[in-house]
Design an enzyme around this catalytic site. Structure first.
Site, PDB file in Angstrom:
ATOM      1  N   SER B  13      14.552   1.599   3.747  1.00 20.78           N
ATOM      2  CA  SER B  13      13.162   1.884   4.125  1.00 20.78           C
ATOM      3  C   SER B  13      12.838   1.317   5.508  1.00 20.78           C
ATOM      4  O   SER B  13      12.775   0.103   5.703  1.00 20.78           O
ATOM      5  CB  SER B  13      12.225   1.274   3.068  1.00 20.78           C
ATOM      6  OG  SER B  13      10.948   0.993   3.610  1.00 20.78           O
ATOM      7  N   ARG B  51       8.863  11.896  -3.243  1.00 16.05           N
ATOM      8  CA  ARG B  51      10.178  12.103  -2.634  1.00 16.05           C
ATOM      9  C   ARG B  51      10.318  11.252  -1.387  1.00 16.05           C
ATOM     10  O   ARG B  51       9.313  10.785  -0.841  1.00 16.05           O
ATOM     11  CB  ARG B  51      10.307  13.578  -2.206  1.00 16.05           C
ATOM     12  CG  ARG B  51      10.553  14.552  -3.314  1.00 16.05           C
ATOM     13  CD  ARG B  51      10.395  15.973  -2.787  1.00 16.05           C
ATOM     14  NE  ARG B  51       9.022  16.250  -2.388  1.00 16.05           N
ATOM     15  CZ  ARG B  51       8.651  17.284  -1.635  1.00 16.05           C
ATOM     16  NH1 ARG B  51       9.543  18.116  -1.153  1.00 16.05           N
ATOM     17  NH2 ARG B  51       7.387  17.479  -1.347  1.00 16.05           N
ATOM     18  N   TRP B 183       0.453  -2.129  -0.006  1.00 10.57           N
ATOM     19  CA  TRP B 183       1.548  -1.195   0.232  1.00 10.57           C
ATOM     20  C   TRP B 183       1.644  -0.843   1.707  1.00 10.57           C
ATOM     21  O   TRP B 183       0.664  -0.401   2.303  1.00 10.57           O
ATOM     22  CB  TRP B 183       1.337   0.093  -0.569  1.00 10.57           C
ATOM     23  CG  TRP B 183       2.288   1.191  -0.215  1.00 10.57           C
ATOM     24  CD1 TRP B 183       3.655   1.102  -0.130  1.00 10.57           C
ATOM     25  CD2 TRP B 183       1.958   2.545   0.119  1.00 10.57           C
ATOM     26  NE1 TRP B 183       4.189   2.316   0.225  1.00 10.57           N
ATOM     27  CE2 TRP B 183       3.169   3.228   0.389  1.00 10.57           C
ATOM     28  CE3 TRP B 183       0.766   3.253   0.212  1.00 10.57           C
ATOM     29  CZ2 TRP B 183       3.223   4.574   0.746  1.00 10.57           C
ATOM     30  CZ3 TRP B 183       0.812   4.598   0.564  1.00 10.57           C
ATOM     31  CH2 TRP B 183       2.035   5.240   0.820  1.00 10.57           C
ATOM     32  N   GLY B 184       2.826  -1.027   2.275  1.00  8.86           N
ATOM     33  CA  GLY B 184       3.085  -0.514   3.612  1.00  8.86           C
ATOM     34  C   GLY B 184       2.969  -1.548   4.717  1.00  8.86           C
ATOM     35  O   GLY B 184       2.176  -2.491   4.649  1.00  8.86           O
ATOM     36  N   ASN B 185       3.774  -1.332   5.735  1.00  3.49           N
ATOM     37  CA  ASN B 185       3.728  -2.166   6.929  1.00  3.49           C
ATOM     38  C   ASN B 185       2.351  -2.123   7.589  1.00  3.49           C
ATOM     39  O   ASN B 185       1.930  -3.087   8.224  1.00  3.49           O
ATOM     40  CB  ASN B 185       4.813  -1.667   7.902  1.00  3.49           C
ATOM     41  CG  ASN B 185       4.910  -2.499   9.150  1.00  3.49           C
ATOM     42  OD1 ASN B 185       4.978  -3.727   9.081  1.00  3.49           O
ATOM     43  ND2 ASN B 185       4.905  -1.856  10.301  1.00  3.49           N
ATOM     44  N   ASP B 186       1.617  -1.038   7.384  1.00  6.14           N
ATOM     45  CA  ASP B 186       0.266  -0.891   7.939  1.00  6.14           C
ATOM     46  C   ASP B 186      -0.711  -1.923   7.412  1.00  6.14           C
ATOM     47  O   ASP B 186      -1.781  -2.091   7.977  1.00  6.14           O
ATOM     48  CB  ASP B 186      -0.369   0.462   7.559  1.00  6.14           C
ATOM     49  CG  ASP B 186       0.598   1.583   7.519  1.00  6.14           C
ATOM     50  OD1 ASP B 186       0.995   1.957   6.401  1.00  6.14           O
ATOM     51  OD2 ASP B 186       0.968   2.085   8.585  1.00  6.14           O
TER      52      ASP B 186
END
Lengths: 200, 200
Positions: B13, B51, B183-186
């Site tokens: 990822s 996906r 959730w997420g680098n953001d």
């Protein structure tokens, strides 16, 4: 005069609402205008083979929490509405019809409709709510409601949606600056750097 | 001592890689440690019915551009590798096996494996590349490569993945701070505020 910032959005997208509350002030700091372009996310989801956030297992639950936390983080008022999501074709057509005639009123309608739905929980998919929002921004509500039933504006919106898909739009907000694509409210910091320094 | 920051990730990822380069310094500023927890995104995608990014029409093309731009924005070296994505079960098991024995070496392995793949384009799904990365961090490569074939570590990883799904993990990086999911680098800016001020 530099190019306007193109801001593709769906009236049912909470992250579009959050971004809509900041994008004009950000643009103004760098001498830009914002061009609001309403689209229908359903068409984009179909093209990308994806689904509305809240329909996705695990991600749906998380996203409700994230939307509310993000609003608090940014100091933007928000109360997750019910029903959600809603059909926004009427509001999208109304915004587009207004934007062809009076850009300022069309922009005011963007904010008024977003706030009606995401702050006051009013279902802007319903005709009478849409009518109220149109009145709120000083539009001739009867004229707009009649106009958005005509083939011309249906075709205009369809072509705006098709144009967005052709440019790779698959979600919202989807923002172009001089052709560079930025997806999501999360990209505001990168957008700011791009406006300040140009390509990186 | 405050709870460690739990950092769920998949070695394939790119946004996990970006976040892995910043999370320890961020944690340290607020007196926290980071607990790296390797998982397999394939299982999470199956649970959420989603996906890999690059397989999604439109979104896939955009995400390549966004990953590279995000790396430049953050000043983190990155070159999109080929093949991408790759199977990372071996690397995930190795990291878990090491973390049960020597947390410091396991953390060093996280960074070494991520950089091998996302900076130098080395396919860490291959046994000989994995062996080199293990050597690089001073591990007994032969011992680890033998251990990750055993039922015990297979079961440990499966249970870590199941545990992640049970907590609502559907993507990566997925970060918990005292139970709060991000959730997420953001979400690094929200994470920083949460660490600094507590719940908001």
């Amino acid at each position: 005069m530099p190019n306007p910032i193109e801001f593709y959005f769906d009236f049912s997208s909470p992250y579009s609402y959050l971004a809509s509350e900041k994008i004009e002030a950000l643009a103004a700091r760098y001498g830009r205008r914002v061009q609001f372009k309403s689209i229908l996310l359903g068409a984009a989801f179909q093209a990308a083979g994806t689904r509305p956030l809240v329909d996705i297992p695990l991600k749906g639950e998380y996203s409700k929490r994230d939307i509310e936390r993000s609003a608090r983080y940014e100091g933007v008022p928000l109360a997750l509405p019910q029903p959600f999501p809603i059909g926004t074709v009427g509001a999208a057509r109304a915004q587009l019809w207004l934007s062809d005639r009076d850009a300022e009123r069309a922009d005011a309608f963007v904010h008024a409709a977003f706030r009606a739905y995401f702050v006051r929980g009013r279902n802007i998919g319903l005709g009478d709510v849409l009518e109220q929002v149109l009145r709120e921004v000083g539009a001739d509500a009867a004229e707009v409601l009649q106009a958005i039933q005509q083939p011309a504006i249906k075709e205009r919106l369809k072509s705006q949606v098709d144009g967005a898909l052709a440019r790779g739009v698959f979600g919202a907000p989807f923002i172009f600056i001089d052709g560079e694509p930025f997806w999501g409210n999360d990209r505001m910091p990168q957008i700011e750097r791009w406006l300040a320094q140009g390509p990186f």
